[in-house]
Write a protein that holds these residues in place. Structure first.
Motif, PDB file in Angstrom:
ATOM      1  N   MET A   1       1.550 -71.773 -16.640  1.00 40.27           N
ATOM      2  CA  MET A   1       0.633 -72.280 -15.628  1.00 40.27           C
ATOM      3  C   MET A   1      -0.432 -71.230 -15.274  1.00 40.27           C
ATOM      4  SD  MET A   1       0.011 -74.914 -13.872  1.00 40.27           S
ATOM      5  CE  MET A   1      -0.293 -75.702 -12.363  1.00 40.27           C
ATOM      6  N   LYS A   2      -0.003 -69.969 -15.096  1.00 41.25           N
ATOM      7  CA  LYS A   2      -0.954 -68.928 -14.728  1.00 41.25           C
ATOM      8  C   LYS A   2      -2.047 -68.746 -15.779  1.00 41.25           C
ATOM      9  CE  LYS A   2      -0.420 -64.181 -14.523  1.00 41.25           C
ATOM     10  NZ  LYS A   2       0.186 -62.952 -14.029  1.00 41.25           N
ATOM     11  N   PRO A   3      -1.721 -68.657 -17.072  1.00 37.59           N
ATOM     12  CA  PRO A   3      -2.793 -68.500 -18.062  1.00 37.59           C
ATOM     13  C   PRO A   3      -3.802 -69.654 -18.046  1.00 37.59           C
ATOM     14  CG  PRO A   3      -0.679 -67.948 -19.046  1.00 37.59           C
ATOM     15  CD  PRO A   3      -0.391 -68.543 -17.700  1.00 37.59           C
ATOM     16  N   LYS A   4      -3.301 -70.870 -17.878  1.00 39.60           N
ATOM     17  CA  LYS A   4      -4.208 -72.027 -17.816  1.00 39.60           C
ATOM     18  C   LYS A   4      -5.082 -71.962 -16.562  1.00 39.60           C
ATOM     19  CE  LYS A   4      -1.617 -75.252 -20.616  1.00 39.60           C
ATOM     20  NZ  LYS A   4      -1.119 -76.594 -20.781  1.00 39.60           N
ATOM     21  N   ARG A   5      -4.478 -71.561 -15.440  1.00 37.67           N
ATOM     22  CA  ARG A   5      -5.233 -71.452 -14.191  1.00 37.67           C
ATOM     23  C   ARG A   5      -6.304 -70.369 -14.315  1.00 37.67           C
ATOM     24  NH1 ARG A   5      -1.334 -70.108 -10.945  1.00 37.67           N
ATOM     25  NH2 ARG A   5      -1.812 -67.907 -11.028  1.00 37.67           N
ATOM     26  N   GLN A   6      -5.934 -69.241 -14.890  1.00 35.30           N
ATOM     27  CA  GLN A   6      -6.904 -68.159 -15.031  1.00 35.30           C
ATOM     28  C   GLN A   6      -8.009 -68.521 -16.024  1.00 35.30           C
ATOM     29  OE1 GLN A   6      -4.737 -64.468 -15.659  1.00 35.30           O
ATOM     30  NE2 GLN A   6      -4.304 -64.297 -13.474  1.00 35.30           N
ATOM     31  N   ILE A  18     -19.648 -69.406  -7.376  1.00 35.38           N
ATOM     32  CA  ILE A  18     -18.475 -69.299  -6.511  1.00 35.38           C
ATOM     33  C   ILE A  18     -18.647 -68.048  -5.665  1.00 35.38           C
ATOM     34  CG2 ILE A  18     -15.963 -69.072  -6.445  1.00 35.38           C
ATOM     35  CD1 ILE A  18     -16.916 -71.797  -7.477  1.00 35.38           C
ATOM     36  N   GLU A  19     -18.915 -68.257  -4.375  1.00 35.75           N
ATOM     37  CA  GLU A  19     -19.223 -67.141  -3.483  1.00 35.75           C
ATOM     38  C   GLU A  19     -18.002 -66.578  -2.775  1.00 35.75           C
ATOM     39  OE1 GLU A  19     -22.694 -67.764  -0.944  1.00 35.75           O
ATOM     40  OE2 GLU A  19     -23.165 -69.526  -2.144  1.00 35.75           O
ATOM     41  N   THR A  20     -16.982 -67.399  -2.532  1.00 37.29           N
ATOM     42  CA  THR A  20     -15.831 -66.957  -1.754  1.00 37.29           C
ATOM     43  C   THR A  20     -14.534 -67.399  -2.413  1.00 37.29           C
ATOM     44  OG1 THR A  20     -15.706 -68.975  -0.431  1.00 37.29           O
ATOM     45  CG2 THR A  20     -17.143 -67.206   0.413  1.00 37.29           C
ATOM     46  N   GLN A  21     -13.438 -66.795  -1.953  1.00 36.81           N
ATOM     47  CA  GLN A  21     -12.130 -67.236  -2.439  1.00 36.81           C
ATOM     48  C   GLN A  21     -11.887 -68.690  -2.056  1.00 36.81           C
ATOM     49  OE1 GLN A  21      -8.933 -64.613  -1.301  1.00 36.81           O
ATOM     50  NE2 GLN A  21      -9.807 -62.873  -2.393  1.00 36.81           N
ATOM     51  N   GLU A  22     -12.364 -69.092  -0.894  1.00 35.83           N
ATOM     52  CA  GLU A  22     -12.202 -70.481  -0.459  1.00 35.83           C
ATOM     53  C   GLU A  22     -12.907 -71.438  -1.416  1.00 35.83           C
ATOM     54  OE1 GLU A  22     -13.267 -68.018   1.716  1.00 35.83           O
ATOM     55  OE2 GLU A  22     -11.300 -67.762   2.651  1.00 35.83           O
ATOM     56  N   ASP A  23     -14.107 -71.050  -1.876  1.00 32.60           N
ATOM     57  CA  ASP A  23     -14.827 -71.862  -2.863  1.00 32.60           C
ATOM     58  C   ASP A  23     -14.016 -71.981  -4.150  1.00 32.60           C
ATOM     59  OD1 ASP A  23     -16.965 -72.046  -1.090  1.00 32.60           O
ATOM     60  OD2 ASP A  23     -18.180 -70.535  -2.129  1.00 32.60           O
ATOM     61  N   LEU A  24     -13.427 -70.862  -4.563  1.00 25.94           N
ATOM     62  CA  LEU A  24     -12.626 -70.860  -5.781  1.00 25.94           C
ATOM     63  C   LEU A  24     -11.391 -71.741  -5.628  1.00 25.94           C
ATOM     64  CD1 LEU A  24     -12.129 -69.828  -8.641  1.00 25.94           C
ATOM     65  CD2 LEU A  24     -11.030 -67.813  -7.629  1.00 25.94           C
ATOM     66  N   ILE A  25     -10.706 -71.620  -4.502  1.00 23.65           N
ATOM     67  CA  ILE A  25      -9.509 -72.430  -4.242  1.00 23.65           C
ATOM     68  C   ILE A  25      -9.864 -73.915  -4.268  1.00 23.65           C
ATOM     69  CG2 ILE A  25      -7.788 -73.031  -2.482  1.00 23.65           C
ATOM     70  CD1 ILE A  25      -7.953 -69.994  -1.650  1.00 23.65           C
ATOM     71  N   SER A  26     -10.957 -74.265  -3.625  1.00 22.23           N
ATOM     72  CA  SER A  26     -11.398 -75.658  -3.588  1.00 22.23           C
ATOM     73  C   SER A  26     -11.696 -76.176  -4.997  1.00 22.23           C
ATOM     74  CB  SER A  26     -12.635 -75.777  -2.699  1.00 22.23           C
ATOM     75  OG  SER A  26     -13.142 -77.075  -2.720  1.00 22.23           O
ATOM     76  N   ALA A  27     -12.394 -75.355  -5.792  1.00 25.53           N
ATOM     77  CA  ALA A  27     -12.717 -75.773  -7.159  1.00 25.53           C
ATOM     78  C   ALA A  27     -11.450 -75.920  -8.002  1.00 25.53           C
ATOM     79  CB  ALA A  27     -13.667 -74.756  -7.801  1.00 25.53           C
ATOM     80  N   GLY A  32      -7.070 -79.923 -10.204  1.00 28.42           N
ATOM     81  CA  GLY A  32      -5.654 -80.248 -10.291  1.00 28.42           C
ATOM     82  C   GLY A  32      -4.695 -79.069 -10.197  1.00 28.42           C
ATOM     83  N   PHE A  33      -5.199 -77.909  -9.843  1.00 24.88           N
ATOM     84  CA  PHE A  33      -4.344 -76.730  -9.706  1.00 24.88           C
ATOM     85  C   PHE A  33      -3.982 -76.529  -8.237  1.00 24.88           C
ATOM     86  CE2 PHE A  33      -6.538 -76.015 -13.665  1.00 24.88           C
ATOM     87  CZ  PHE A  33      -5.563 -75.461 -14.486  1.00 24.88           C
TER      88      PHE A  33
END
Length: 148
Positions: A1-6, A18-27, A32-33
């Motif tokens: 899962m981690k390799p696919k997520r990364q 992507i400006e913030t960690q929140e933006d990244l989490i949302s994306a 589907g992650f």
């Protein structure tokens, strides 16, 4: 899962600002992650992502795959160093606000034996070298990398 997520993170930052960690989490969630702040933070660190200024906006970027060891952080160095000077065995590097830690991480990748260590704040780095001559050489090397 981690390799696919990364892998997905690298795709996301390549195609989006992507400006913030929140933006990244949302994306990531929209792809589907199941991502948390801790997961995003670990992935950012493991992928060695840095924030760079691009058209007035700070965004995450992936390191470049250059044969030159300095290539990984060239973009961050080019876009954020505003001044660099040395005195005795110290080098003081000024950056744009918020980017000193990214530049310091890039300096660490140089693996220069004359660099004893560096400490970064928000917009300033203090680098301690082995000697005054080493400070002069390091200043010249970083200036060259930064295109100054």
């Amino acid at each position: 899962m981690k390799p696919k997520r990364q892998e997905k993170i690298l795709e996301i930052i390549a195609n989006n600002n992507i400006e913030t960690q929140e933006d990244l989490i949302s994306a990531l969630r929209s792809e589907g992650f199941n991502a948390t702040q801790a997961t995003a933070s670990r992935d950012i660190r493991q992928l060695k992502l840095v924030k760079v200024l691009d058209n007035g906006v700070y965004k995450y970027v992936a390191p470049k795959n250059d044969n030159d060891k300095t290539g990984t952080y060239n973009h961050a160095l080019f876009s954020s160093i505003t001044d660099i000077k040395y005195a005795l065995n110290n080098v003081v590097i000024k950056t744009n606000p918020g980017l000193a830690q990214a530049v310091a991480a890039g300096i660490d990748t140089l693996h220069d034996v004359d660099i004893l260590g560096c400490v970064a704040g928000d917009d300033c780095i203090i680098l301690v070298s082995a000697s005054e001559e080493a400070s002069k050489n390091i200043t010249n090397k970083i200036s060259k990398i930064a295109g100054r």
